[in-house]
Design an enzyme around this catalytic site. Sequence first.
Site, PDB file in Angstrom:
ATOM      1  N   HIS A  84       0.892  -1.101   0.062  1.00 42.56           N
ATOM      2  CA  HIS A  84      -0.179  -0.012  -0.026  1.00 42.56           C
ATOM      3  C   HIS A  84       0.883   1.437  -0.086  1.00 42.56           C
ATOM      4  CE1 HIS A  84      -2.936   2.965   1.226  1.00 42.56           C
ATOM      5  NE2 HIS A  84      -3.821   2.317   0.680  1.00 42.56           N
ATOM      6  N   GLU A 153      -3.817   1.457  -7.445  1.00 47.52           N
ATOM      7  CA  GLU A 153      -4.065   2.933  -6.682  1.00 47.52           C
ATOM      8  C   GLU A 153      -3.139   3.793  -6.858  1.00 47.52           C
ATOM      9  OE1 GLU A 153      -6.697   1.643  -2.651  1.00 47.52           O
ATOM     10  OE2 GLU A 153      -4.415   1.432  -2.469  1.00 47.52           O
TER      11      GLU A 153
HETATM   12  P1  13P Z   1      -9.467   6.484  -0.456  1.00 47.03           P
HETATM   13  O1  13P Z   1     -10.565   5.790  -0.738  1.00 47.03           O
HETATM   14  O2  13P Z   1      -9.531   7.185   0.899  1.00 47.03           O
HETATM   15  O3  13P Z   1      -8.928   7.327  -1.435  1.00 47.03           O
HETATM   16  O4  13P Z   1      -8.279   5.440  -0.054  1.00 47.03           O
HETATM   17  C1  13P Z   1      -7.914   4.329  -0.772  1.00 47.03           C
HETATM   18  C2  13P Z   1      -7.003   3.574  -0.316  1.00 47.03           C
HETATM   19  O5  13P Z   1      -6.071   3.784  -0.161  1.00 47.03           O
HETATM   20  C3  13P Z   1      -7.587   2.081  -0.251  1.00 47.03           C
HETATM   21  O6  13P Z   1      -6.479   1.294   0.128  1.00 47.03           O
END
Ligand code: 13P
Length: 234
Positions: A84, A153
């Site tokens: 992450h 992400e």
């Molecule tokens: P947000 O949905 O708050 O942008 O966070 C995404 C995230 O880091 C999920 O792991």
Amino acid sequence: MIIASNFKTNHTRISTKEFLEKIPQTPLQIRIFPPFTTFDNYNLPKNTLLGAQNFYPVENGAFTGEIGKEQLDEFGLNCVLIGHSERRNVLNEAESLIIEKFNFAKKCGWEIIYCVGEPINIREEGEAAVNEYLKKQLEKIDLNYEKLIIAYEPVWAIGTGLSATLEQIKATHSEIKKLSRAPLLYGGSVNVDTILNIVNLNECDGVLIGSASWKIEPFLKMIEIVNNNEKGVI
Ligand code: 13P
């Protein structure tokens, strides 16, 4: 279709219990990553699993402040988040440790949600730079591992309210799909208004949600939206 919620550093034992009790039985694969302190032997609906936001790649040992396999086993946890961006960038987790964690989790047979994503300066360089960056993040792990799920992400979209556009997600997902057949999620400011169009993208197998999933009502709403959607179960 996978709907995952990353609680990050939110929720207590009491609020987590209340949250989990409201999760409905659906055909969707639901994953919840609450803080370690909230782990318990909950009675969860079928297809809903609790996962660990973090772990140290050991059975047990002298690693102050860390949680190993022995501690996760106690709760029957076999689903983990790795890579992450908050662990990479805020906690300075090195790429070498991330790879070590992947290999350990694979050896344990755990389901792995492996997160990748480019920072804003790379996105600004354009698609070729993004693809190159993500390829590097993925090149040292076993992309054929059968319990691998990849979450795209973009760092700049996390917790900012600024989601990647559908075109950006689509283009990036297509590139990642060339490298791996693993189910592919999108994460970064997903919310009740955006989830439907995102999950309807051809190569999208689900979402990893942060802030919009911390309150049960919007989380249930998002489950309902995806569940009623005709793309349905993968
Ligand atoms: P947000 O949905 O708050 O942008 O966070 C995404 C995230 O880091 C999920 O792991």
